[in-house]
Design an enzyme around this catalytic site. Structure first.
Site, PDB file in Angstrom:
ATOM      1  CE1 TYR A  55      -3.080  -3.135   0.274  1.00 57.33           C
ATOM      2  CE2 TYR A  55      -2.937  -2.678   2.754  1.00 57.33           C
ATOM      3  CZ  TYR A  55      -3.615  -3.347   1.618  1.00 57.33           C
ATOM      4  OH  TYR A  55      -4.529  -4.424   1.910  1.00 57.33           O
ATOM      5  CG  HIS A 123      -1.081  -8.610   0.183  1.00 57.16           C
ATOM      6  ND1 HIS A 123      -1.089  -7.359  -0.114  1.00 57.16           N
ATOM      7  CD2 HIS A 123      -2.544  -8.638   0.103  1.00 57.16           C
ATOM      8  CE1 HIS A 123      -1.817  -6.551   0.091  1.00 57.16           C
ATOM      9  NE2 HIS A 123      -2.944  -7.302  -0.024  1.00 57.16           N
ATOM     10  N   PRO A 203     -15.166  -4.654   3.857  1.00 57.63           N
ATOM     11  CG  PRO A 203     -15.264  -4.022   6.109  1.00 57.63           C
ATOM     12  CD  PRO A 203     -14.204  -4.208   4.934  1.00 57.63           C
ATOM     13  N   GLY A 205     -17.907  -3.204   0.861  1.00 56.50           N
ATOM     14  CA  GLY A 205     -17.873  -3.329  -0.741  1.00 56.50           C
ATOM     15  C   GLY A 205     -17.135  -1.945  -1.142  1.00 56.50           C
ATOM     16  NE  ARG A 206     -12.441  -3.535  -3.721  1.00 62.89           N
ATOM     17  CZ  ARG A 206     -11.258  -3.648  -3.553  1.00 62.89           C
ATOM     18  NH1 ARG A 206     -10.387  -2.799  -3.220  1.00 62.89           N
ATOM     19  NH2 ARG A 206     -10.560  -4.988  -3.587  1.00 62.89           N
ATOM     20  N   GLY A 207     -17.033   1.083  -0.052  1.00 63.42           N
ATOM     21  CA  GLY A 207     -18.066   2.186  -0.009  1.00 63.42           C
ATOM     22  C   GLY A 207     -19.107   1.974  -0.542  1.00 63.42           C
ATOM     23  CG  PHE A 208     -21.587  -0.095  -4.358  1.00 64.06           C
ATOM     24  CD1 PHE A 208     -21.357   0.507  -5.615  1.00 64.06           C
ATOM     25  CD2 PHE A 208     -22.665  -1.080  -4.104  1.00 64.06           C
ATOM     26  CE1 PHE A 208     -22.401   0.878  -6.482  1.00 64.06           C
ATOM     27  CE2 PHE A 208     -23.942  -0.743  -5.209  1.00 64.06           C
ATOM     28  CZ  PHE A 208     -23.540   0.233  -6.351  1.00 64.06           C
ATOM     29  CG  LEU A 209     -22.143  -3.209   0.446  1.00 69.11           C
ATOM     30  CD1 LEU A 209     -21.776  -4.307   1.269  1.00 69.11           C
ATOM     31  CD2 LEU A 209     -23.054  -3.600  -0.684  1.00 69.11           C
TER      32      LEU A 209
HETATM   33  N1  LIG Z   1      -6.035  -8.618   1.615  1.00 70.14           N
HETATM   34  C1  LIG Z   1      -6.480  -8.035   0.535  1.00 70.14           C
HETATM   35  O1  LIG Z   1      -6.124  -8.263  -0.583  1.00 70.14           O
HETATM   36  C2  LIG Z   1      -7.191  -6.565   0.715  1.00 70.14           C
HETATM   37  C3  LIG Z   1      -7.726  -5.822  -0.411  1.00 70.14           C
HETATM   38  C4  LIG Z   1      -8.311  -4.699  -0.105  1.00 70.14           C
HETATM   39  C5  LIG Z   1      -8.566  -4.231   1.238  1.00 70.14           C
HETATM   40  N2  LIG Z   1      -7.796  -4.630   2.091  1.00 70.14           N
HETATM   41  C6  LIG Z   1      -7.670  -4.336   3.709  1.00 70.14           C
HETATM   42  O2  LIG Z   1      -9.196  -3.960   3.985  1.00 70.14           O
HETATM   43  C7  LIG Z   1      -9.370  -2.731   4.466  1.00 70.14           C
HETATM   44  C8  LIG Z   1     -10.789  -2.372   4.035  1.00 70.14           C
HETATM   45  O3  LIG Z   1     -11.006  -2.684   2.880  1.00 70.14           O
HETATM   46  P1  LIG Z   1     -11.408  -1.462   1.877  1.00 70.14           P
HETATM   47  O4  LIG Z   1     -10.801  -0.046   2.332  1.00 70.14           O
HETATM   48  O5  LIG Z   1     -10.960  -1.901   0.561  1.00 70.14           O
HETATM   49  O6  LIG Z   1     -12.930  -1.525   1.488  1.00 70.14           O
HETATM   50  P2  LIG Z   1     -14.185  -1.135   2.666  1.00 70.14           P
HETATM   51  O7  LIG Z   1     -13.711  -0.756   3.949  1.00 70.14           O
HETATM   52  O8  LIG Z   1     -15.265  -1.852   2.177  1.00 70.14           O
HETATM   53  O9  LIG Z   1     -14.700   0.777   2.149  1.00 70.14           O
HETATM   54  C9  LIG Z   1     -13.590   1.586   2.331  1.00 70.14           C
HETATM   55  C10 LIG Z   1     -14.522   2.690   1.341  1.00 70.14           C
HETATM   56  O10 LIG Z   1     -15.718   3.083   2.224  1.00 70.14           O
HETATM   57  C11 LIG Z   1     -15.707   4.463   2.549  1.00 70.14           C
HETATM   58  N3  LIG Z   1     -16.295   4.464   3.736  1.00 70.14           N
HETATM   59  C12 LIG Z   1     -15.881   3.841   5.131  1.00 70.14           C
HETATM   60  N4  LIG Z   1     -16.551   4.205   6.049  1.00 70.14           N
HETATM   61  C13 LIG Z   1     -17.812   4.646   5.412  1.00 70.14           C
HETATM   62  C14 LIG Z   1     -18.954   5.177   6.003  1.00 70.14           C
HETATM   63  N5  LIG Z   1     -19.320   5.010   7.193  1.00 70.14           N
HETATM   64  N6  LIG Z   1     -19.887   5.858   5.130  1.00 70.14           N
HETATM   65  C15 LIG Z   1     -19.440   5.866   3.738  1.00 70.14           C
HETATM   66  N7  LIG Z   1     -18.448   5.635   3.077  1.00 70.14           N
HETATM   67  C16 LIG Z   1     -17.577   5.036   4.036  1.00 70.14           C
HETATM   68  C17 LIG Z   1     -14.208   4.812   2.496  1.00 70.14           C
HETATM   69  O11 LIG Z   1     -14.262   6.366   2.454  1.00 70.14           O
HETATM   70  P3  LIG Z   1     -13.106   7.207   2.556  1.00 70.14           P
HETATM   71  O12 LIG Z   1     -11.780   6.614   1.715  1.00 70.14           O
HETATM   72  O13 LIG Z   1     -13.527   8.566   2.013  1.00 70.14           O
HETATM   73  O14 LIG Z   1     -12.336   7.267   4.048  1.00 70.14           O
HETATM   74  C18 LIG Z   1     -13.708   4.022   1.725  1.00 70.14           C
HETATM   75  O15 LIG Z   1     -13.749   4.820   0.335  1.00 70.14           O
HETATM   76  C19 LIG Z   1      -8.260  -2.153   3.617  1.00 70.14           C
HETATM   77  O16 LIG Z   1      -8.139  -0.763   4.081  1.00 70.14           O
HETATM   78  C20 LIG Z   1      -7.120  -2.888   3.655  1.00 70.14           C
HETATM   79  O17 LIG Z   1      -6.285  -2.729   4.814  1.00 70.14           O
HETATM   80  C21 LIG Z   1      -7.165  -5.937   1.996  1.00 70.14           C
END
Ligand SMILES: NC(=O)c1ccc[n+]([C@@H]2O[C@H](COP(=O)([O-])OP(=O)(O)OC[C@H]3O[C@@H](n4cnc5c(N)ncnc54)[C@H](OP(=O)(O)O)[C@@H]3O)[C@@H](O)[C@H]2O)c1
Length: 327
Positions: A55, A123, A203, A205-209
């Protein structure tokens, strides 16, 4: 903050913090604001921070290292190795060779400024090296005190069992949410059977949910989501119905969509610790409160049934990205 046991010797906050977006993938970043988010998270009792050497690369680990040095906070750090990228490029190689694992571990320890990594994940599995060989390398790092525990990302059940036979796996980290439930078929049951924790990534859905994306959403420059099939303009309109279902139940439960999506994951088992990602204080504070939202079995069933009836357009990664999952 409630606690959960990922495995026998690792108890962490019921909700962790995904730090990836503080460095890249989801639009512009601001280190000062990210440091405030890290600090507030620790103050609120979140003690499980998720990062990876890729990252940034390596900005995210450096940022967390800076936070640890400045705050002295007592947190558990999970980091990962195996995805090799050049800065600002998404093209990547997977490398689990012994020399690369050892070199990556030294780099992560140095950037994080810690003596031992609490949880060190593969990873992505490198198909050129049997998982047993990678595990032997990691067991060597445990013996040397450089890592405390081993985790695996995006593995299939067979790889998980083979790895666990060499040394106990602490946690599997794979995408899991109301619109990505593939792990329920084999991996999640195997984790339950073997006493392995499960860490759902993305969790929300990358913000989608959370319902924040519109049919004609224009992602800011460099936002990785612009390249993902589920976020394509032709797909968002249909997929938005999933977010609408979540929003409707969230309203009934008097919580937000993000909180409902996280509460549903928490309800799937006591060994599950989601790591929602954010770089903003307001989202952090909202997400932490999800641990107070309790969903009954019936409520989960209603939600699942409503979403099951809707089509989900697009895979979770591009064809290239899909090659690295379920390995
Ligand atoms: N092992 C792997 O291959 C892998 C792959 C992907 C991710 N990860 C890990 O998993 C973590 C979480 O996954 P993710 O960040 O991909 O996706 P996520 O947690 O599903 O979603 C993150 C996105 O949602 C937004 N968000 C968070 N809380 C919110 C809320 N309450 N209301 C509206 N929008 C909200 C964030 O906005 P902002 O950005 O504006 O804050 C960001 O754009 C990552 O940070 C990473 O450490 C691991």
């Amino acid at each position: 903050m409630k606690k959960r046991k990922l495995c026998a010797d690792l108890e962490v906050s019921a909700i962790g913090l995904g730090c990836m977006g503080m460095s890249e993938f989801y639009g512009p970043t601001d280190d000062d604001e990210s440091l405030r988010v890290l600090s507030r998270a620790a103050d609120m009792g979140i003690d499980f921070f998720d990062t990876a050497d890729t990252y940034g690369p390596h900005h995210n680990e450096e940022l967390i290292g800076k936070f640890i040095r400045q705050s002295g906070a007592n947190i558990k750090v999970a980091t990962k190795f195996g995805i090799v990228r050049k800065p600002r490029e998404y093209t990547r190689e997977i490398n689990n060779s012994t020399s690369y694992v050892r070199q990556s571990c030294e780099g992560s320890l140095r950037r994080l400024g810690i003596e031992q990594i609490d949880l060190y994940y593969v990873h992505r599995v490198d198909l050129n090296h049997p998982i047993e060989e990678t595990m032997e390398t990691l067991v060597g790092l445990i013996r040397e005190g450089k890592i405390a525990r081993i985790g695996l990302c995006e593995v299939n059940e067979e790889t998980l069992r083979r790895a666990h036979a060499v040394h106990p796996i602490t946690a599997v980290q794979t995408e899991y949410s109301l619109w990505s439930r593939g792990v329920e078929d084999n991996v999640l049951p195997a984790c339950r059977e073997l006493g392995i924790g499960f860490v759902p990534y993305s969790p929300l859905g990358r913000g989608f949910l959370t319902g924040r994306f519109q049919v004609d959403e224009e992602f800011e420059g460099g936002d990785f989501r612009a390249s993902l099939p589920r976020f394509a303009h032709g797909a968002i309109g249909t997929n938005r119905r999933i977010a609408d279902v979540i929003a409707t139940m969230a309203q009934e439960k008097n919580c937000t969509s993000a909180q409902l999506a996280l509460a549903w994951l928490l309800a799937q088992g006591d060994h599950i610790v989601p790591i929602p990602g954010t770089k903003r204080l307001k989202y952090l504070e909202e997400n932490v409160l999800a641990s107070e939202v309790i969903l009954s079995k019936d409520e989960c069933g209603v939600l699942e049934m409503a979403i099951k009836q809707l089509p989900i357009i697009g895979e979770r990664y591009t064809p290239e990205g899909m090659k690295g999952v379920n390995a």
